[in-house]
Design a protein around this motif. Structure first.
Motif, mmCIF file in Angstrom:
data_model
loop_
_atom_site.group_PDB
_atom_site.id
_atom_site.type_symbol
_atom_site.label_atom_id
_atom_site.label_comp_id
_atom_site.label_asym_id
_atom_site.label_seq_id
_atom_site.Cartn_x
_atom_site.Cartn_y
_atom_site.Cartn_z
ATOM 1 N N LEU A 1 -7.749 -85.548 -34.226
ATOM 2 C CA LEU A 1 -6.489 -85.616 -34.964
ATOM 3 C C LEU A 1 -6.557 -86.349 -36.296
ATOM 4 O O LEU A 1 -5.763 -86.079 -37.185
ATOM 5 N N VAL A 2 -7.466 -87.302 -36.418
ATOM 6 C CA VAL A 2 -7.441 -88.213 -37.569
ATOM 7 C C VAL A 2 -8.632 -88.047 -38.499
ATOM 8 O O VAL A 2 -8.473 -87.969 -39.718
ATOM 9 N N LEU A 3 -9.809 -87.996 -37.948
ATOM 10 C CA LEU A 3 -11.040 -88.041 -38.728
ATOM 11 C C LEU A 3 -11.125 -86.932 -39.770
ATOM 12 O O LEU A 3 -10.972 -85.747 -39.464
ATOM 13 N N GLY A 4 -11.322 -87.341 -41.022
ATOM 14 C CA GLY A 4 -11.508 -86.397 -42.119
ATOM 15 C C GLY A 4 -10.245 -85.698 -42.568
ATOM 16 O O GLY A 4 -10.308 -84.728 -43.320
ATOM 17 N N ARG A 5 -9.103 -86.182 -42.138
ATOM 18 C CA ARG A 5 -7.837 -85.542 -42.498
ATOM 19 C C ARG A 5 -6.951 -86.535 -43.241
ATOM 20 O O ARG A 5 -7.110 -87.745 -43.104
ATOM 21 N N ASP A 6 -6.016 -86.007 -44.011
ATOM 22 C CA ASP A 6 -5.041 -86.856 -44.694
ATOM 23 C C ASP A 6 -3.844 -87.062 -43.775
ATOM 24 O O ASP A 6 -3.254 -86.089 -43.297
ATOM 25 N N LEU A 7 -3.502 -88.326 -43.544
ATOM 26 C CA LEU A 7 -2.332 -88.672 -42.742
ATOM 27 C C LEU A 7 -1.245 -89.137 -43.696
ATOM 28 O O LEU A 7 -1.390 -90.180 -44.335
ATOM 29 N N GLU A 8 -0.181 -88.372 -43.788
ATOM 30 C CA GLU A 8 0.921 -88.747 -44.673
ATOM 31 C C GLU A 8 1.999 -89.428 -43.851
ATOM 32 O O GLU A 8 2.468 -88.899 -42.837
ATOM 33 N N PHE A 9 2.408 -90.612 -44.289
ATOM 34 C CA PHE A 9 3.437 -91.378 -43.603
ATOM 35 C C PHE A 9 4.786 -91.140 -44.270
ATOM 36 O O PHE A 9 4.865 -90.565 -45.360
ATOM 37 N N PHE A 10 5.855 -91.574 -43.642
ATOM 38 C CA PHE A 10 7.198 -91.298 -44.143
ATOM 39 C C PHE A 10 7.512 -92.017 -45.448
ATOM 40 O O PHE A 10 8.440 -91.638 -46.150
ATOM 41 N N ASP A 11 6.746 -93.048 -45.807
ATOM 42 C CA ASP A 11 6.960 -93.710 -47.100
ATOM 43 C C ASP A 11 6.209 -93.012 -48.222
ATOM 44 O O ASP A 11 6.225 -93.456 -49.362
ATOM 45 N N ILE B 1 -0.617 -92.133 -48.032
ATOM 46 C CA ILE B 1 -1.587 -91.263 -47.368
ATOM 47 C C ILE B 1 -2.836 -92.069 -47.030
ATOM 48 O O ILE B 1 -3.413 -92.736 -47.888
ATOM 49 N N SER B 2 -3.236 -92.006 -45.760
ATOM 50 C CA SER B 2 -4.482 -92.655 -45.359
ATOM 51 C C SER B 2 -5.488 -91.592 -44.962
ATOM 52 O O SER B 2 -5.124 -90.490 -44.560
ATOM 53 N N PRO C 1 -15.469 -89.257 -42.041
ATOM 54 C CA PRO C 1 -16.499 -89.265 -41.001
ATOM 55 C C PRO C 1 -17.594 -90.305 -41.209
ATOM 56 O O PRO C 1 -18.144 -90.825 -40.246
ATOM 57 N N GLY C 2 -17.916 -90.665 -42.432
ATOM 58 C CA GLY C 2 -18.977 -91.633 -42.694
ATOM 59 C C GLY C 2 -18.561 -93.088 -42.526
ATOM 60 O O GLY C 2 -19.368 -93.991 -42.700
ATOM 61 N N GLY C 3 -17.298 -93.333 -42.172
ATOM 62 C CA GLY C 3 -16.841 -94.702 -41.961
ATOM 63 C C GLY C 3 -16.031 -95.281 -43.107
ATOM 64 O O GLY C 3 -15.588 -96.421 -43.040
ATOM 65 N N SER C 4 -15.813 -94.506 -44.174
ATOM 66 C CA SER C 4 -15.006 -95.033 -45.276
ATOM 67 C C SER C 4 -13.527 -94.763 -45.016
ATOM 68 O O SER C 4 -13.153 -93.839 -44.298
ATOM 69 N N TYR C 5 -12.692 -95.597 -45.609
ATOM 70 C CA TYR C 5 -11.246 -95.521 -45.437
ATOM 71 C C TYR C 5 -10.575 -95.617 -46.798
ATOM 72 O O TYR C 5 -11.040 -96.353 -47.673
ATOM 73 N N SER C 6 -9.485 -94.886 -46.966
ATOM 74 C CA SER C 6 -8.692 -95.031 -48.186
ATOM 75 C C SER C 6 -7.212 -94.943 -47.847
ATOM 76 O O SER C 6 -6.814 -94.245 -46.912
ATOM 77 N N TRP C 7 -6.425 -95.680 -48.606
ATOM 78 C CA TRP C 7 -4.968 -95.662 -48.505
ATOM 79 C C TRP C 7 -4.440 -95.462 -49.914
ATOM 80 O O TRP C 7 -4.808 -96.201 -50.832
ATOM 81 N N THR C 8 -3.604 -94.459 -50.095
ATOM 82 C CA THR C 8 -2.995 -94.186 -51.387
ATOM 83 C C THR C 8 -1.496 -94.435 -51.277
ATOM 84 O O THR C 8 -0.819 -93.804 -50.456
ATOM 85 N N TYR C 9 -1.012 -95.375 -52.071
ATOM 86 C CA TYR C 9 0.420 -95.656 -52.095
ATOM 87 C C TYR C 9 1.139 -94.553 -52.835
ATOM 88 O O TYR C 9 0.629 -94.000 -53.802
ATOM 89 N N SER C 10 2.362 -94.267 -52.411
ATOM 90 C CA SER C 10 3.167 -93.287 -53.129
ATOM 91 C C SER C 10 3.599 -93.872 -54.465
ATOM 92 O O SER C 10 3.657 -95.089 -54.637
ATOM 93 N N ALA C 11 3.902 -93.010 -55.411
ATOM 94 C CA ALA C 11 4.365 -93.457 -56.724
ATOM 95 C C ALA C 11 5.649 -94.278 -56.585
ATOM 96 O O ALA C 11 5.865 -95.235 -57.316
ATOM 97 N N ALA C 12 6.489 -93.932 -55.612
ATOM 98 C CA ALA C 12 7.737 -94.665 -55.388
ATOM 99 C C ALA C 12 7.476 -96.113 -54.971
ATOM 100 O O ALA C 12 8.307 -96.986 -55.180
ATOM 101 N N GLY D 1 2.376 -96.825 -56.540
ATOM 102 C CA GLY D 1 1.102 -96.118 -56.681
ATOM 103 C C GLY D 1 -0.086 -97.034 -56.415
ATOM 104 O O GLY D 1 0.072 -98.204 -56.119
ATOM 105 N N GLY D 2 -1.253 -96.500 -56.456
ATOM 106 C CA GLY D 2 -2.468 -97.294 -56.281
ATOM 107 C C GLY D 2 -3.227 -96.919 -55.030
ATOM 108 O O GLY D 2 -2.758 -96.137 -54.197
ATOM 109 N N ASN D 3 -4.424 -97.477 -54.922
ATOM 110 C CA ASN D 3 -5.325 -97.176 -53.808
ATOM 111 C C ASN D 3 -5.940 -98.445 -53.252
ATOM 112 O O ASN D 3 -6.168 -99.405 -53.984
ATOM 113 N N TRP D 4 -6.215 -98.403 -51.959
ATOM 114 C CA TRP D 4 -7.011 -99.426 -51.277
ATOM 115 C C TRP D 4 -8.181 -98.703 -50.627
ATOM 116 O O TRP D 4 -8.007 -97.619 -50.068
#
Length: 121
Positions: A37-47, A50-51, A55-66, A69-72
């Protein structure tokens, strides 16, 4: 060194897996469910955030412009009890748990928050 850090985090978190505020109908995602369900896919939350758990163990979180914005970015590891710990490049870390709540995937945080996933792409 980073792997050693995750071993420590996972060992400490495994004992606290019960601290997540689960509801009686929640089903914890195991490694197979996480991969499906999760690996290698974009998970969009209600705010609008997107996380992505790659598969290689890296993680990213993209804040919405509202939300400014920005990334972790970071790396993650999953323990046998379904807890997923992320070590961010900023040297901050956190551990979460995914559960299936009916037909919705929900991210649980150690501090009792529930974040339902709006879309999985």
């Amino acid at each position: 060194m980073l792997r050693l850090f995750f071993v420590f985090i996972l060992a400490a978190t495994a004992a606290n897996a019960q601290s997540y505020e689960m509801r009686p109908s929640d089903i914890v995602l195991d490694a197979d469910g996480f991969a499906r369900l999760v690996l290698g896919r974009d998970l969009e939350f209600f705010d609008g955030g997107i996380s992505r758990y790659s598969p290689g163990g890296s993680y990213s979180w993209t804040y919405s412009a509202a939300n400014g914005g920005g990334n972790w970015f970071g790396v993650y590891a999953m323990s046998n009890d379904g807890v997923v710990c992320i070590n961010f490049r900023t040297l901050r870390s956190r551990c979460d748990m995914f559960v299936q709540a009916g037909d919705r995937l929900v991210l649980l945080t150690e501090d009792g928050q529930r974040y339902p996933v709006r879309n999985i792409r």
